[in-house]
Design an enzyme around this catalytic site. Structure first.
Site, mmCIF file in Angstrom:
data_model
loop_
_atom_site.group_PDB
_atom_site.id
_atom_site.type_symbol
_atom_site.label_atom_id
_atom_site.label_comp_id
_atom_site.label_asym_id
_atom_site.label_seq_id
_atom_site.Cartn_x
_atom_site.Cartn_y
_atom_site.Cartn_z
ATOM 1 C CB CYS A 11 -0.934 -0.013 1.211
ATOM 2 S SG CYS A 11 -1.974 1.450 1.357
ATOM 3 C CB CYS B 16 -6.985 -1.836 6.669
ATOM 4 S SG CYS B 16 -6.605 -1.659 4.913
#
Lengths: 387, 373
Positions: free
Chosen positions: B115, B208
């Site tokens: 990410c 997440c």
């Protein structure tokens, strides 16, 4: 600040604010039996009469609510529930309705056995009468088509649509929150069964609105309690809000014609100047030169190669308030369902920006926009379209 | 004003910075420090999840909405503009799909690292720069000084230099990590003092996009069940069955469900995963030991890449201890000879080289582990 987002909400009119403050100083529950209660009740009923008078309705047809979303939900769910026992389970809604209508209709479809039919629109965002005529049958509970669209400002042929529905015994509800004060709105003359109006789009306070609902239109309440509003809507009446709302509605309707002329002239200048500085900007919605086709305060553009939300950020940094036309509650910009339904491709839909004018708009707002827009468009184009 | 934490970008004052605000306490305090340092700060919350929960486009999971709300409240308190950027599609392609594909290939990816590499310091940074911002500020616990060197946080328990080590100098040149000199405790205290409501918000731990923390379940959902054998490394004997080799990680001990003890009575660990034959190979702990780690896609941050072997330390997983090693580069390949054997090194994780330094260990560079032996 150059505030070019009056369709989101417009500043309160000074007289509406004065009326609010003066009334808020007084005590009294409009349902109480003593003098203070009677005084409050009198203010509410006077307000109801003022609103009815300028909207072409009877006072008993005005039901006060907490605003546009509540009025839309009440009309759609209430009328559906009241007519479902007769086997009328179909709900027809324009494809470009506001989410207050669309989500209520879809909820009925998902939880209450409604058959939801979306009425397609043409490339200007208009529901063509023949489309409605074809969709109407004896199982339709109600039709909901907005008076004017909040994003692109397209005005619907409401009287024609309402007549078609009425001929089949079907009530038509219209969300007129963007229309009142911008175009002529007459409840009785339009032939609609139910009409949503709200305070904060026309110079009144936030959190108060009304559903104008014919006495002969059966409607099951959403809010049960004291039965304050014709037993269709309960809740202690917001007296200062209602008084202020009435002042604003009266003012907006009485000054509609000159207001519309001023806004249209300013809006046409805005469009001309935007095109002069960004020649490939695409105006979405109905043309401005066809009388009554478009709200006078609305200009909605696509800026090819720019993300609408990037432009919004860049203009916001220059203290210019605009809208991409749609946002979900998390604030994520999504391609507008309105533009998609009008036939735009999803990429083009993401390039759009809405400018809406109102009673405080001036040429200085346009000057600020026209100064800031070209560099913002250049920058947004460099940033490109993200995946 | 020159900030200790400002990196190369922070050498200027009044820089236009974009603060990535997750809704947590770290990114809120990082943004607050950027404001306090005199920068022109704009807050952005990245909408990354793609749960189209209702018919309405753009509807998202409640957790994301709450985080966006918290981030917005923090931005309000700081008096900075705030927007939500929809990066869900990119995140899905570059992080979630990559995560699934890596597991399917028998590797163990680190999605936070991906990410950072593909979203926060690529898609977001690129967009920010194009829109006229000079840098991106985040709440990562790592130090980035005016010398441009990336160092471990003073709070070693919270140090995130490992997941930032994939960034190249260009990306780091436009990054600010204001929290590197503070402990988590100090960050929370400062959030309190600044009136940020997220001061006591719990840390986020898990991945997440796997809200319930059930990584195996998530992988099964995406890759399906495919029964296969669990095989003993020494004897080749089939010891048990599994529902899909992809759900296992090298070094894993729990969840093998072998049903009977090994002949030597000692626990068995996953030694390797072979996607082609859908086989999980297990063996004793010492068989996990490796002393040679090879990697690819090397990023060298600290100056020119070295010619010949260098003595340094390497970290081989997200919360791993540093291990002394000799590191050598060959083009985009990196090899590390470990001074003492390490256990449970999984392909797909990063090997990050550090130079020990009293002012915070310096990140030299990183590579993605391909093999360990």
């Amino acid at each position: 600040m150059a505030y070019l987002d009056h369709a989101a909400t417009t500043p309160m009119l000074p007289e509406a604010l004065d009326a609010y403050v003066a009334t808020a100083r007084e005590v009294g529950n409009a349902s109480s039996l003593h003098g203070a209660g009677r005084a409050a009740r009198r203010r509410v009923e006077e307000s109801r009469e003022r609103i009815a008078a300028v909207l072409g309705a009877r006072p008993s047809e005005v039901i006060f609510t907490g605003g546009g979303t509540e009025s839309d939900n009440l009309a759609i769910k209430g009328v559906y529930w009241a007519r479902r026992p007769e086997g009328r389970t179909k709900v027809l809604a324009g494809a470009v309705e506001h989410h207050a209508v669309l989500d209520a209709v879809h909820w009925l479809g998902e939880h209450e056995g409604a058959e939801v039919v979306s009425l397609p629109v043409d490339h200007e965002g208009r529901v063509r009468p023949e489309v409605l005529a074809e969709a109407l049958d004896d199982t339709v509970a109600l039709v909901s088509v907005m008076w004017a669209n909040n994003e692109v400002g397209t005005v619907q042929p409401i009287a024609e649509l309402a007549a078609l529905a009425a001929a089949r015994g079907v009530p038509l509800h219209t969300d007129a929150v963007q229309a009142v004060g911008q175009v002529p709105v007459d409840y009785a003359a339009s032939g609609v069964a139910a009409l949503t109006v709200t305070g904060h789009k026309l110079g009144g306070p936030l959190g108060v609105g009304a559903l104008v609902l014919g006495r002969d239109v059966a409607c099951t309440p959403l809010l049960h309690g004291g039965g304050q509003e014709r037993d269709v809507r309960s809740g202690t009446l917001d007296v200062p809000g209602i008084v202020s709302f009435a002042v604003a509605v009266e003012h907006a309707v009485k000054h509609q014609e000159q207001h519309a002329q001023r806004l249209a002239a300013l809006r046409d200048e805005l469009i001309e100047r935007v095109r002069a500085v960004v020649p490939d900007a695409v105006l979405n919605g109905a043309p401005t030169d066809r009388p009554g086709a478009r709200l006078p305060g609305n200009a909605h553009f696509g800026f090819p190669g720019c993300e609408g939300d990037a432009l919004l950020l860049l203009l916001d940094a220059q203290d210019i308030a605009v809208s991409t036309g749609s946002a979900c509650s998390a604030g994520v910009a999504q391609p507008s369902h309105v533009l998609l339904e009008m036939g735009a491709d999803p990429l083009a839909a993401r390039t759009s920006l809405r400018f809406t004018l109102g009673h405080t708009s001036t040429r200085a707002d346009l000057d600020a926009l026209i100064t800031a827009l070209p560099p913002a468009v250049d920058r947004a184009r460099r940033a490109g379209m993200s995946r | 004003m020159i900030n200790e934490w400002g990196g190369q970008a922070g050498r200027l004052s009044g820089v236009r910075v974009l603060a990535a605000m997750s809704g947590g306490v770290d990114s809120a305090v990082a943004a607050a420090r950027a404001v306090a340092a005199g920068h022109d700060v704009t807050g952005v919350h990245l909408a990354l999840s793609k749960n189209a929960a209702t018919h309405r486009t753009g509807a998202r999971g409640c957790c994301t909405k709450e985080d966006a709300h918290d981030a917005r409240r923090s931005a309000d308190v700081l008096g900075i503009p705030f927007y939500v950027w929809d990066m869900a599609e990119r995140f899905h392609e570059d992080v979630v799909e990559d995560f699934v594909a890596e597991y399917a290939a028998g590797r163990t990816p680190n999605p936070c690292l991906r990410c950072n590499e593909k979203i926060k310091f690529a898609a977001v940074l690129d967009r920010a720069l194009a829109l006229g911002f000079d840098a991106v500020v985040t709440g990562h616990h790592a130090r980035l000084g005016a010398d441009g060197l990336l160092r471990r946080s003073v709070d070693l328990a919270k140090d995130q230099s490992y997941v930032l080590a994939v960034l190249n100098s260009e990306q780091l040149g436009h990054s600010m990590f204001p929290l590197g000199d503070s402990t988590k405790e100090q960050v929370r205290a400062e959030a309190h003092a600044r009136g940020l409501a997220v001061a006591d918000k719990p840390d986020s731990h898990d991945i997440c996009f796997i809200a319930d923390g059930d990584t195996q379940g998530f992988l099964r959902k995406h890759l399906g069940s495919e029964p296969g054998d669990i095989v003993d490394a020494g004897t080749g004997e089939v010891l048990g069955k599994h529902d899909g080799a992809f759900a296992y990680t090298v070094g894993q001990r729990k969840g093998l469900a072998l049903g009977r003890p090994a002949p030597d009575g000692r626990p068995r660990y996953v030694l390797s995963i072979t996607p082609v034959t859908n086989t999980v190979t297990v063996g004793p702990a010492e068989a996990l030991e490796v002393s040679q780690v090879d990697g690819t896609r090397t990023v060298w941050i600290a100056g020119e890449p070295p010619v010949g072997p260098i003595e340094c330390e390497v970290q081989l997983r997200a919360h791993g201890r540093p291990a002394p090693a000799v590191v050598e580069l060959d083009g985009s390949a990196m090899s590390a000879r470990l001074r003492r054997p390490e256990r449970g090194i999984a392909a797909g994780q990063a090997v990050v080289a550090y130079r020990p330094d009293p002012a915070g260990d310096i990140v030299l560079g990183s590579a993605t582990i391909t093999t360990a032996s």
